[in-house]
Design an enzyme around this catalytic site. Structure first.
Site, PDB file in Angstrom:
ATOM      1  N   LYS A 158       0.823  -1.214   0.000  1.00 43.61           N
ATOM      2  CA  LYS A 158       0.000   0.000   0.000  1.00 43.61           C
ATOM      3  C   LYS A 158       0.853   1.259   0.000  1.00 43.61           C
ATOM      4  O   LYS A 158       1.879   1.317   0.669  1.00 43.61           O
ATOM      5  CB  LYS A 158      -0.849   0.056   1.275  1.00 43.61           C
ATOM      6  CG  LYS A 158      -1.935  -0.957   1.372  1.00 43.61           C
ATOM      7  CD  LYS A 158      -2.542  -0.847   2.756  1.00 43.61           C
ATOM      8  CE  LYS A 158      -4.024  -0.981   2.729  1.00 43.61           C
ATOM      9  NZ  LYS A 158      -4.624  -0.845   4.059  1.00 43.61           N
ATOM     10  N   GLY A 164      -8.223   6.439  -2.097  1.00 45.84           N
ATOM     11  CA  GLY A 164      -8.992   6.083  -3.286  1.00 45.84           C
ATOM     12  C   GLY A 164      -8.567   4.775  -3.939  1.00 45.84           C
ATOM     13  O   GLY A 164      -8.780   4.576  -5.123  1.00 45.84           O
ATOM     14  N   GLY A 165      -7.968   3.905  -3.134  1.00 43.15           N
ATOM     15  CA  GLY A 165      -7.606   2.588  -3.655  1.00 43.15           C
ATOM     16  C   GLY A 165      -6.414   2.595  -4.605  1.00 43.15           C
ATOM     17  O   GLY A 165      -6.077   1.575  -5.194  1.00 43.15           O
ATOM     18  N   HIS A 208     -15.211  -4.496   4.996  1.00 39.52           N
ATOM     19  CA  HIS A 208     -14.792  -3.136   5.338  1.00 39.52           C
ATOM     20  C   HIS A 208     -15.896  -2.545   6.225  1.00 39.52           C
ATOM     21  O   HIS A 208     -17.011  -2.313   5.763  1.00 39.52           O
ATOM     22  CB  HIS A 208     -14.617  -2.317   4.055  1.00 39.52           C
ATOM     23  CG  HIS A 208     -14.333  -0.863   4.292  1.00 39.52           C
ATOM     24  ND1 HIS A 208     -13.193  -0.237   3.832  1.00 39.52           N
ATOM     25  CD2 HIS A 208     -15.037   0.098   4.927  1.00 39.52           C
ATOM     26  CE1 HIS A 208     -13.217   1.037   4.184  1.00 39.52           C
ATOM     27  NE2 HIS A 208     -14.341   1.267   4.860  1.00 39.52           N
ATOM     28  N   ARG A 292     -12.051  13.640   7.614  1.00 39.99           N
ATOM     29  CA  ARG A 292     -12.918  14.532   6.816  1.00 39.99           C
ATOM     30  C   ARG A 292     -14.313  13.930   6.770  1.00 39.99           C
ATOM     31  O   ARG A 292     -14.543  12.842   7.254  1.00 39.99           O
ATOM     32  CB  ARG A 292     -12.383  14.598   5.384  1.00 39.99           C
ATOM     33  CG  ARG A 292     -12.222  13.194   4.811  1.00 39.99           C
ATOM     34  CD  ARG A 292     -12.071  13.170   3.317  1.00 39.99           C
ATOM     35  NE  ARG A 292     -11.454  11.942   2.855  1.00 39.99           N
ATOM     36  CZ  ARG A 292     -12.075  10.796   2.640  1.00 39.99           C
ATOM     37  NH1 ARG A 292     -13.366  10.694   2.864  1.00 39.99           N
ATOM     38  NH2 ARG A 292     -11.431   9.726   2.218  1.00 39.99           N
TER      39      ARG A 292
HETATM   40  P1  ADP Z   1      -7.540   3.959   0.494  1.00 36.66           P
HETATM   41  O1  ADP Z   1      -6.916   4.866   1.482  1.00 36.66           O
HETATM   42  O2  ADP Z   1      -6.877   3.970  -0.842  1.00 36.66           O
HETATM   43  O3  ADP Z   1      -9.043   4.100   0.415  1.00 36.66           O
HETATM   44  P2  ADP Z   1      -7.743   1.734   2.341  1.00 36.66           P
HETATM   45  O4  ADP Z   1      -6.610   1.496   3.247  1.00 36.66           O
HETATM   46  O5  ADP Z   1      -8.942   2.437   2.903  1.00 36.66           O
HETATM   47  O6  ADP Z   1      -7.248   2.503   1.041  1.00 36.66           O
HETATM   48  O7  ADP Z   1      -8.226   0.374   1.708  1.00 36.66           O
HETATM   49  C1  ADP Z   1      -9.191   0.306   0.684  1.00 36.66           C
HETATM   50  C2  ADP Z   1      -9.700  -1.125   0.544  1.00 36.66           C
HETATM   51  O8  ADP Z   1      -8.634  -2.021   0.239  1.00 36.66           O
HETATM   52  C3  ADP Z   1     -10.329  -1.682   1.794  1.00 36.66           C
HETATM   53  O9  ADP Z   1     -11.658  -1.297   1.939  1.00 36.66           O
HETATM   54  C4  ADP Z   1     -10.189  -3.174   1.555  1.00 36.66           C
HETATM   55  O10 ADP Z   1     -11.155  -3.661   0.656  1.00 36.66           O
HETATM   56  C5  ADP Z   1      -8.857  -3.283   0.862  1.00 36.66           C
HETATM   57  N1  ADP Z   1      -7.788  -3.546   1.836  1.00 36.66           N
HETATM   58  C6  ADP Z   1      -6.916  -2.660   2.354  1.00 36.66           C
HETATM   59  N2  ADP Z   1      -6.057  -3.252   3.214  1.00 36.66           N
HETATM   60  C7  ADP Z   1      -6.388  -4.567   3.246  1.00 36.66           C
HETATM   61  C8  ADP Z   1      -5.879  -5.711   3.934  1.00 36.66           C
HETATM   62  N3  ADP Z   1      -4.825  -5.636   4.763  1.00 36.66           N
HETATM   63  N4  ADP Z   1      -6.491  -6.903   3.722  1.00 36.66           N
HETATM   64  C9  ADP Z   1      -7.558  -7.006   2.889  1.00 36.66           C
HETATM   65  N5  ADP Z   1      -8.060  -5.966   2.203  1.00 36.66           N
HETATM   66  C10 ADP Z   1      -7.497  -4.758   2.360  1.00 36.66           C
END
Ligand code: ADP
Length: 457
Positions: A158, A164-165, A208, A292
């Site tokens: 990550k 935003g994924g 989530h 936010r």
């Molecule tokens: P962003 O900040 O880009 O929105 P997030 O950290 O909120 O990213 O993660 C977005 C999505 O990615 C989560 O809702 C989930 O579906 C998936 N995700 C993130 N981290 C994990 C993880 N450790 N295991 C499984 N899915 C994950």
């Protein structure tokens, strides 16, 4: 209380904030790019200022122009909405230095939660479980791989500055790892100007679940229940609902308590969201905090009756928030994001002129939109054109309402996700509340086959 609020945003959220301000008797200033001249937020605000050309970096992201616009129009506060500068600590600082209130948390709180490593450490230090991961960013691929091997595959790479994924890659084995690591890094660099990434254990078949937080400057911090945002495409939310079909009252209480503990650890002020993952064994883990208002905030508003945007404004003006405890969560709420995208073409954006725009209505139906018949969806920004939110006395009633509402949501001129959302509402697993974040990837092909069949929508 503030006299005039400048809204540093566009689209439906700008309209949403204008309404809240007006209800509080506060004047509003809209800002817009040249592509948004015909937008409703410009029409409905008391004052408006053009920021510059269409690309966001030349308009909505130009901090000096926003500050100048606030000064010229006499705005004493700025609401950043979501996206754009909403989680930019420097912007919050510049507002303060210019004598303009930033409607949101303090720059320090934004910074602490914006950096995913600091956020994770803060939560872990106050006993909130976090997804197992590297303590901070890692730039050496071998070191990252060593962590992945130790934690066990699959892992997720990550972007530290993510959102935003974007900049997110799942690696299923060691062979896959080096490639995914490099891809995540270059994606992170191009999306956020920062290539830092870290590695987390990937939780399979997880949901989530996020908790809405509200805090004020008088030491009150509460949660307003959860939202289940597991219906996603490429890690981006499409459908959100509350309460989560996966939570028992005991689990809700435990997760809610953890979320409030985390927010209290930083004396959080304003509206925020603690995002967690709930794994297949019913264990939960902190993922990140968004400092936010969220796109999906109406879900909580309909469930609790609390106006989150008005609360944001009150709290930023130093007033105590109205609710001092978690309000009663009434019935069931579902939100669908209606995007101008073509599901049959891999959800590619479908900008253009809307010829026909009929939004649904009725008891328990809310539509937040900036679109109208004759409006042209510009190609420069995100493709969401409306949020459709329904409130039923229970989940079945909410699904029935959503199906009907989607049937009467008629958009012509651009292709939208409306028919696709209707198929999700009819899916047997969705009906049972039996899904996780990969649900759409697994059911998606079948749902798409269904919408390929000719239909009226
Ligand atoms: P962003 O900040 O880009 O929105 P997030 O950290 O909120 O990213 O993660 C977005 C999505 O990615 C989560 O809702 C989930 O579906 C998936 N995700 C993130 N981290 C994990 C993880 N450790 N295991 C499984 N899915 C994950």
């Amino acid at each position: 209380m503030f006299k005039k609020i400048l809204i540093a945003n566009r689209g439906e959220i700008a309209l949403r904030i204008i309404r809240a301000a007006r209800e509080l008797g506060i004047e509003t200033v809209a800002v817009y790019s040249e592509a948004d001249r015909e937008s409703l937020h410009v029409r409905f605000a008391d004052d408006d200022v053009c920021l510059g050309p269409a690309p966001a970096r030349e308009s909505y992201l130009k901090i000096p122009r926003l500050i100048a616009a606030a000064e010229i129009t006499g705005a004493d506060a700025i609401h950043p909405g979501y996206g754009f500068l909403a989680e930019n600590a420097e912007f919050a600082e510049i507002c303060a230095a210019s004598g303009i209130a930033f409607i949101g948390p303090t720059p320090h709180q934004i910074r602490m939660m914006g950096d995913k490593a600091t956020a994770r450490k803060t939560m872990a230090d106050c006993g909130v479980p976090i997804v197992p991961g590297t303590p901070g960013p890692i730039d050496d691929v071998d070191e990252a791989l060593a962590f992945a091997v130790k934690a066990g595959f699959p892992v997720i790479i990550k972007a530290a500055a993510g959102g935003g994924g974007k900049g997110m890659r799942v690696a299923r084995d060691a062979d896959d790892f080096a490639r995914s690591f490099q891809l995540a890094r270059s994606e992170a660099l191009s999306a956020f100007g920062n290539g830092d990434v870290y590695v987390e254990k990937y939780l399979e078949r997880s949901r989530h679940i996020e908790f809405q937080i509200l805090g004020d400057t008088h030491g009150n911090v509460i949660h307003l229940g959860e939202r289940d945002c597991s219906i996603q495409r490429r890690h981006q939310k499409l459908i959100e609902e509350a309460p989560s079909p996966a939570l028992t009252p005991a689990l809700r209480a435990a997760m809610g308590e953890a979320a409030v503990r985390g927010a209290k650890a930083i004396n959080y002020v304003g509206a925020g969201t603690i995002e967690m993952l709930l794994d297949a064994n019913g264990e939960f883990f902190f993922m990140e905090m968004n400092t936010r208002i969220q796109v999906e905030h109406p879900v909580t508003e309909m469930l609790t009756g609390v106006d989150l945007v008005k609360e944001q404004i009150r709290v930023a003006a130093g007033m105590p928030m109205r609710e001092k405890e978690t309000p009663t969560l009434r019935g069931h709420v579902i939100e669908c994001r209606v995007n101008a995208e073509d599901p049959m073409r891999n959800f590619q954006p479908s900008p253009g002129k809307i010829d026909v725009f009929n939004v649904p209505g009725g008891n328990g139906v809310r539509v937040d939109t900036h679109a109208y018949a004759g409006y042209t969806v510009p190609p420069f920004y995100d493709s969401m054109i409306a949020k459709l939110i329904v409130h039923g006395c229970d989940r079945d009633e909410a699904i029935a309402k959503m199906k009907l509402a989607l049937e009467s949501f008629i958009v012509q001129g651009v292709t939208t996700t409306v028919p696709f959302l209707g198929k999700v509402m009819r899916d047997a697993h969705f009906a049972k509340g039996d899904f996780h974040t990969k649900f759409l990837e697994q059911e998606g092909a079948y749902l798409l086959k269904e919408i390929a069949a000719p239909s009226k929508g």
